[in-house]
Structures are given as structure tokens and as C-alpha cells.
Design an enzyme around this catalytic site. Structure first.
Site, PDB file in Angstrom:
ATOM      1  N   LYS A  25       0.836  -1.213   0.000  1.00 31.08           N
ATOM      2  CA  LYS A  25       0.000   0.000   0.000  1.00 31.08           C
ATOM      3  C   LYS A  25       0.864   1.255   0.000  1.00 31.08           C
ATOM      4  CE  LYS A  25      -1.572   1.580   4.088  1.00 31.08           C
ATOM      5  NZ  LYS A  25      -1.361   2.956   4.514  1.00 31.08           N
ATOM      6  N   ASN A  26       1.849   1.296   0.893  1.00 31.98           N
ATOM      7  CA  ASN A  26       2.606   2.534   1.062  1.00 31.98           C
ATOM      8  C   ASN A  26       3.586   2.794  -0.078  1.00 31.98           C
ATOM      9  OD1 ASN A  26       1.139   3.014   3.301  1.00 31.98           O
ATOM     10  ND2 ASN A  26       2.751   2.515   4.775  1.00 31.98           N
ATOM     11  N   CYS A  34      -4.248  12.558  12.683  1.00 30.95           N
ATOM     12  CA  CYS A  34      -5.065  11.361  12.706  1.00 30.95           C
ATOM     13  C   CYS A  34      -4.873  10.704  14.053  1.00 30.95           C
ATOM     14  CB  CYS A  34      -4.746  10.424  11.546  1.00 30.95           C
ATOM     15  SG  CYS A  34      -3.216   9.555  11.748  1.00 30.95           S
ATOM     16  N   ARG A  41       0.811  14.433  12.961  1.00 27.94           N
ATOM     17  CA  ARG A  41       1.208  14.282  11.559  1.00 27.94           C
ATOM     18  C   ARG A  41       1.381  15.609  10.797  1.00 27.94           C
ATOM     19  NH1 ARG A  41      -0.938   8.746   9.245  1.00 27.94           N
ATOM     20  NH2 ARG A  41       1.161   8.851   8.408  1.00 27.94           N
ATOM     21  N   PRO A  42       2.394  16.385  11.198  1.00 27.53           N
ATOM     22  CA  PRO A  42       2.659  17.656  10.512  1.00 27.53           C
ATOM     23  C   PRO A  42       3.205  17.445   9.094  1.00 27.53           C
ATOM     24  CG  PRO A  42       4.417  17.141  12.074  1.00 27.53           C
ATOM     25  CD  PRO A  42       3.361  16.077  12.254  1.00 27.53           C
ATOM     26  N   ASP A  53       5.395  20.022   7.857  1.00 27.03           N
ATOM     27  CA  ASP A  53       6.379  21.103   7.747  1.00 27.03           C
ATOM     28  C   ASP A  53       7.578  20.713   6.876  1.00 27.03           C
ATOM     29  OD1 ASP A  53       6.720  19.324  10.023  1.00 27.03           O
ATOM     30  OD2 ASP A  53       8.512  20.475  10.504  1.00 27.03           O
ATOM     31  N   LEU A  54       7.997  19.441   6.949  1.00 30.72           N
ATOM     32  CA  LEU A  54       9.181  19.035   6.162  1.00 30.72           C
ATOM     33  C   LEU A  54       8.855  18.982   4.669  1.00 30.72           C
ATOM     34  CD1 LEU A  54      10.475  16.272   8.601  1.00 30.72           C
ATOM     35  CD2 LEU A  54      11.508  18.531   8.231  1.00 30.72           C
ATOM     36  N   ASP A  63       4.871   0.561  11.954  1.00 32.66           N
ATOM     37  CA  ASP A  63       3.664  -0.070  11.418  1.00 32.66           C
ATOM     38  C   ASP A  63       3.517  -1.536  11.845  1.00 32.66           C
ATOM     39  OD1 ASP A  63       2.990   2.289  10.201  1.00 32.66           O
ATOM     40  OD2 ASP A  63       3.718   1.722   8.219  1.00 32.66           O
ATOM     41  N   ARG A  75      -8.518  -0.558   4.617  1.00 28.25           N
ATOM     42  CA  ARG A  75      -7.680   0.476   4.013  1.00 28.25           C
ATOM     43  C   ARG A  75      -6.322  -0.096   3.621  1.00 28.25           C
ATOM     44  NH1 ARG A  75      -6.381   4.882   7.772  1.00 28.25           N
ATOM     45  NH2 ARG A  75      -5.014   5.158   6.002  1.00 28.25           N
TER      46      ARG A  75
HETATM   47  N1  EPU Z   1       7.065  14.482  10.467  1.00 31.01           N
HETATM   48  C1  EPU Z   1       7.310  15.800  10.729  1.00 31.01           C
HETATM   49  N2  EPU Z   1       7.127  16.698   9.722  1.00 31.01           N
HETATM   50  C2  EPU Z   1       6.737  16.330   8.482  1.00 31.01           C
HETATM   51  C3  EPU Z   1       6.485  14.971   8.213  1.00 31.01           C
HETATM   52  C4  EPU Z   1       6.666  14.062   9.238  1.00 31.01           C
HETATM   53  O1  EPU Z   1       7.669  16.154  11.842  1.00 31.01           O
HETATM   54  O2  EPU Z   1       6.619  17.202   7.611  1.00 31.01           O
HETATM   55  C5  EPU Z   1       7.242  13.485  11.536  1.00 31.01           C
HETATM   56  C6  EPU Z   1       5.975  12.695  11.829  1.00 31.01           C
HETATM   57  O3  EPU Z   1       5.140  13.391  12.723  1.00 31.01           O
HETATM   58  C7  EPU Z   1       6.522  11.433  12.404  1.00 31.01           C
HETATM   59  C8  EPU Z   1       7.796  11.225  11.601  1.00 31.01           C
HETATM   60  O4  EPU Z   1       8.127  12.503  11.077  1.00 31.01           O
HETATM   61  O5  EPU Z   1       6.865  11.632  13.740  1.00 31.01           O
HETATM   62  C9  EPU Z   1       7.710  10.216  10.505  1.00 31.01           C
HETATM   63  O6  EPU Z   1       6.587  10.469   9.689  1.00 31.01           O
HETATM   64  P1  EPU Z   1       6.593  10.200   8.134  1.00 31.01           P
HETATM   65  O7  EPU Z   1       6.476  11.508   7.429  1.00 31.01           O
HETATM   66  O8  EPU Z   1       7.756   9.347   7.786  1.00 31.01           O
HETATM   67  O9  EPU Z   1       5.250   9.400   7.951  1.00 31.01           O
HETATM   68  P2  EPU Z   1       4.379   9.416   6.636  1.00 31.01           P
HETATM   69  O10 EPU Z   1       5.272   9.512   5.480  1.00 31.01           O
HETATM   70  O11 EPU Z   1       3.283  10.384   6.764  1.00 31.01           O
HETATM   71  C10 EPU Z   1       4.425   6.857   6.162  1.00 31.01           C
HETATM   72  C11 EPU Z   1       3.445   5.733   6.092  1.00 31.01           C
HETATM   73  C12 EPU Z   1       2.951   5.395   7.484  1.00 31.01           C
HETATM   74  C13 EPU Z   1       4.160   5.007   8.326  1.00 31.01           C
HETATM   75  C14 EPU Z   1       5.174   6.150   8.339  1.00 31.01           C
HETATM   76  C15 EPU Z   1       6.446   5.814   9.086  1.00 31.01           C
HETATM   77  C16 EPU Z   1       2.407   6.031   3.936  1.00 31.01           C
HETATM   78  C17 EPU Z   1       1.175   6.292   3.166  1.00 31.01           C
HETATM   79  N3  EPU Z   1       2.314   6.117   5.256  1.00 31.01           N
HETATM   80  O12 EPU Z   1       3.726   7.961   6.699  1.00 31.01           O
HETATM   81  O13 EPU Z   1       2.091   4.262   7.335  1.00 31.01           O
HETATM   82  O14 EPU Z   1       3.753   4.728   9.646  1.00 31.01           O
HETATM   83  O15 EPU Z   1       5.530   6.473   6.979  1.00 31.01           O
HETATM   84  O16 EPU Z   1       7.045   4.698   8.563  1.00 31.01           O
HETATM   85  O17 EPU Z   1       3.430   5.695   3.379  1.00 31.01           O
HETATM   86  C18 EPU Z   1       0.331   2.832   7.868  1.00 31.01           C
HETATM   87  O18 EPU Z   1       0.558   2.250   6.796  1.00 31.01           O
HETATM   88  O19 EPU Z   1      -0.425   2.360   8.753  1.00 31.01           O
HETATM   89  C19 EPU Z   1       0.998   4.101   8.130  1.00 31.01           C
HETATM   90  C20 EPU Z   1       0.589   4.954   9.068  1.00 31.01           C
END
Ligand code: EPU
Length: 419
Positions: free
Chosen positions: A22-23, A115, A120-121, A123-124, A306, A398
Site C-alpha cells: 500500500k505505502n 489522525c 502528523r505535521p 512542515d518538512l 507499522d 484500508r
Molecule cells: N514528520 C514531521 N514533519 C513532516 C512529516 C513528518 O515532523 O513534515 C514526523 C511525523 O510526525 C513522524 C515522523 O516525522 O513523527 C515520521 O513520519 P513520516 O512523514 O515518515 O510518515 P508518513 O510519510 O506520513 C508513512 C506511512 C505510514 C508510516 C510512516 C512511518 C504512507 C502512506 N504512510 O507515513 O504508514 O507509519 O511512513 O514509517 O506511506 C500505515 O501504513 O499504517 C501508516 C501509518
């Protein structure tokens, strides 16, 4: 709404084929709008999140056709506006921002909300787009991004909890069509990022270093259509492996990439589970007793967040105290209070769950809260004596393709009922 009714206490036995990830699939679909030409993505899992990404791309003007296990996406023409009602339902929809900006020079995408697993910011993601020269404002709940021309730049993408997976994907997609070279440091190393880089390269992008913390993207003028096969889902594989172990069964997983699962397999072996690897298949066998363990979630190649909830269930069956520390998402312990309803003995101490085992689990009605918490509840239901009803399983749908059918094939007594 649907629920799963599980009559537990039976070992899982047999063979199960793992679906496409999925991811990986979600950003791959978003990447297809970087070109006017058709793209074919094979091995697409049939999941509600994937269908939903299809709807978002359709709303942008792309043609999206699912055909069995593949999807053909053609974005001959596209508009840069993604509505709140669509984006709020799936956080991964944020990864259309980079492609839209790169293709059109502007994008207006609803700001995704938090969520249940944490705030889930983004900013990056925005930092990356700004570094590429985009002007970004937040207006009326929308991220409004504009750039005459994106220009390659050095970008440090490390955040409070380490790298960002979708942030790296977003920046990589935008940088693919930027002028000049982008070097992303502290990039996410997840296999899903590598899969995306491979797809983008097949579309004509020039990306090197994906899978390492430094990714170099040399911008090109245009991308073309390509065909790509999604990698197998390492989290689905981890979930079935843990379920096989927790029920003291023996399951062979096919269509897996064991090299993507090292941290999980290593932990399973540490607690006393036997693992046999054979190319793209893995056999998991457990008879118990299990040793307790300390587990900390980390960015790849560390233990994945995950798979944390699922592993917590296994640790309820271990002989002693396990400490499971969540370092990626701050509120990812929603499953703990539901597991207590089945008899688990788990205390939350700051970012850690202290699991005392072994505890016999007994069936009860429980409520799913997010995707991986739901998977944990299903595993707990399979372990528990008696009947467990897991409610609100739309979370499960999902991210797990036909999980009830796959479990039935492994001998589980699982029924889907409408409530
Ligand atoms: N973060 C920031 N700023 C940002 C983005 C992220 O501070 O701009 C922080 C997040 O709050 C978190 C960390 O960085 O503490 C890691 O978050 P990441 O951005 O890596 O998560 P994501 O890309 O939004 C994906 C997966 C998630 C999985 C995470 C971590 C997808 C669609 N989602 O989310 O999958 O948990 O990486 O590996 O790829 C799931 O499948 O159940 C799921 C939640």
C-alpha cells in the site's frame, strides 16, 4: 459497517501470498500525474486507500482505470486543486503536492489533518518545496504552492522523529522536473522510497542514492509513461508472520522480500520464533514459549512503527516483561486499552508500553481505531480463546487486501458480518 467475528485459539497453518505494498502504491499513483503519457502500475493491492487515491487523481482530471491487479493512469490534462473533502480522508493524499507543483507550477491542496496516531505535521514537505523555490502560503485550510520554475537545491529533510517517508517522496517527485540538481539529505531509506525512485527513473528521471540517506535528483525537462510492478507489502508480511507466531502455527509467506523485513525477522527469532528463508518466500514456525523483548520503533532499517501494535500482541504471550517504545508517532498505543479487554496486561509509561506476559487472552468485542491497531486486534482475536468481535474494520480494509479470506485459507475461523 462491517465487523470481523473471530473464533480464536487455533494455530494458523498453510501458505499465504503477500499483496503489493500500500505505502508504495499510493505515491507511485501520485507520480503518474508527472507525465501526460499513460503509466501502468502492476501488482496494485485492492484496498480502499488505493481506490481513494484513484478518486483523488480522477478529481484532478486524470483517467484512472483499474483492471484486475493493475491500474493505468493517464493525466493528459490536470488541474491543481485538491478539495478538503477528499484530502482529509487520507493523509497520503498529501503526496500529490510535489507532482502537481512540478507539472503545473502551482497547486492548491487541502492541508491534511492529524489522525488517531498523532498530529502528523507536513512542515518538512513544505520546507522541501520552499527549498526548490516554491512560494507557499496557507490559506483557508489549503496549502497554496506556486513556482515559476522549480530549481534544484540542497535540502535537509531530517525532523524531530528522523526522516519523513512521504516528505522524501514528495520532494523527490517535485525535484525530478526541477532545473538543476537536488541533494536530499536525511532522506527516508524505506523500500517504498526506493520503489518510487525506480518508477521515476523508468519514467525518465535521474535519481541516484534512493535507499540511502542522501538522494541526488538531477532534474529533467519531461517524464514519459512507464510500466512498473509494486514491491510486496513488508508490513502485511510482518503482520502475517507475527500472527503465525502468536498462534503458534506454521505459515509460509510467498511474494515477500525478506531483505525488507530484517528488523522484524530478527526480533521474531530473538523471542524464539523459527524463520526459514527460501528466495521470495519465508516460513514462520513457532511452538512457544516466547522470550520477552525490548523493541524500539525506528525509521528503516529499524523496527517499523507499522508493526509495533502487532508485535505488542505477540509479547503478551512471552514469558516475562517486554518494553515496547514508540519513537515515530506519539499516540500510537490506541490498541492497548482494547487489548486489555481481552485480558492483556499492558501499562503505558511515557512513550513505552510495558507488557507483562504470558497472559491468556479471552475473546471480547473490541473496537478498531487505526489500520495497524486493527491488525493487532485481529491477531489478538486469533490467539484468544472464545469469540472476538472486531468492530469498525473499515480501517483494516484500508491496508489489508482480503485479510479475512487470507486468514480463512490459513485455517482461522473468521467471518465478516454487517452491523
Ligand atoms: N514528520 C514531521 N514533519 C513532516 C512529516 C513528518 O515532523 O513534515 C514526523 C511525523 O510526525 C513522524 C515522523 O516525522 O513523527 C515520521 O513520519 P513520516 O512523514 O515518515 O510518515 P508518513 O510519510 O506520513 C508513512 C506511512 C505510514 C508510516 C510512516 C512511518 C504512507 C502512506 N504512510 O507515513 O504508514 O507509519 O511512513 O514509517 O506511506 C500505515 O501504513 O499504517 C501508516 C501509518
Amino acid at each position: 459497517m462491517y465487523a470481523l467475528v473471530i473464533d480464536g485459539g487455533r494455530p494458523l497453518e498453510g501458505q499465504v501470498r503477500i499483496s503489493g505494498a500500500k505505502n508504495a502504491a499510493l505515491p507511485l499513483m501520485a507520480a503518474a500525474i508527472l507525465t501526460r503519457e499513460p503509466c501502468v502500475i502492476r501488482g496494485i493491492p485492492r484496498l480502499s486507500d488505493v481506490a481513494f487515491m484513484g478518486r483523488i487523481l480522477t478529481s484532478l482530471g486524470a483517467s484512472v482505470r483499474f483492471n484486475g491487479g493493475s491500474v493505468t493512469i493517464q493525466a493528459s490534462r490536470i488541474r491543481g486543486f485538491a478539495d478538503y473533502d477528499l484530502v482529509r480522508k487520507m493523509r497520503a493524499s498529501v503526496c500529490i503536492l510535489g507532482p502537481l507543483l512540478a507539472r503545473l507550477g502551482h497547486a492548491q491542496v487541502s492541508y491534511p489533518g492529524g489522525c488517531v496516531i498523532g498530529p502528523r505535521p507536513i512542515d518538512l514537505h513544505l520546507k522541501g518545496m520552499r527549498a526548490l523555490g516554491a512560494e507557499i502560503t496557507i490559506d483557508g485550510g489549503y496549502v497554496c504552492a506556486r513556482a515559476e520554475k522549480l530549481r534544484g537545491a540542497p535540502i535537509f529533510l531530517g525532523g524531530r522523529a528522523g526522516p519523513t517517508v512521504l516528505g522524501t517522496a514528495n520532494v523527490m517527485m517535485a525535484a525530478a522536473l526541477a532545473e538543476g540538481t537536488t541533494v536530499i539529505d536525511s532522506a527516508a531509506c524505506e523500500p517504498e522510497v526506493v520503489d518510487l525512485a525506480n518508477f521515476l527513473n523508468a519514467m525518465g528521471a535521474k535519481i541516484a542514492g534512493a535507499g540511502s540517506p542522501t538522494i541526488t535528483v538531477t532534474g529533467v525537462k519531461e517524464l514519459h509513461g512507464a510500466t512498473h510492478e509494486v514491491i510486496p507489502d513488508r508490513i502485511e508480511a510482518a503482520t502475517f508472520a507475527i500472527a503465525a507466531a502468536a498462534t503458534k502455527g506454521e505459515v509460509t509467506l510467498t511474494h515477500v522480500r525478506p531483505e525488507h523485513l530484517r528488523s522484524v525477522l530478527d526480533k521474531l527469532m530473538e523471542v524464539g520464533v523459527e524463520i526459514f528463508e527460501n528466495g521470495e518466500s519465508l516460513t514462520v514456525r513457532a511452538a512457544g514459549p516466547f522470550r520477552p523483548s525490548d523493541i524500539t520503533t525506528q525509521p528503516y532499517a529499524g523496527f517499523p512503527t507499522d508493526a509495533q501494535a502487532q508485535m505488542t500482541v505477540l509479547m503478551t504471550q512471552a514469558d516475562g516483561v517486554s518494553i515496547i517504545t514508540e519513537r515515530i508517532f506519539e499516540s500510537r498505543f490506541m490498541h492497548v486499552s482494547e487489548l486489555a479487554r481481552l485480558g492483556a496486561n499492558i501499562a503505558i509509561e511515557g512513550p513505552s508500553a510495558v507488557v507483562k506476559g504470558p497472559t491468556p487472552l479471552r475473546g471480547a468485542p473490541v473496537m478498531a481505531s487505526d489500520l495497524r491497531a486493527s491488525a493487532a486486534l485481529v491477531i489478538a482475536g486469533l490467539v484468544a480463546q472464545g469469540r472476538t468481535r472486531v468492530r469498525r474494520i473499515y480501517h483494516l480494509d484500508r491496508g489489508y487486501e482480503m485479510i479475512d479470506a487470507k486468514l480463512r485459507k490459513l485455517g482461522a475461523r473468521v467471518r465478516r458480518i454487517s452491523e
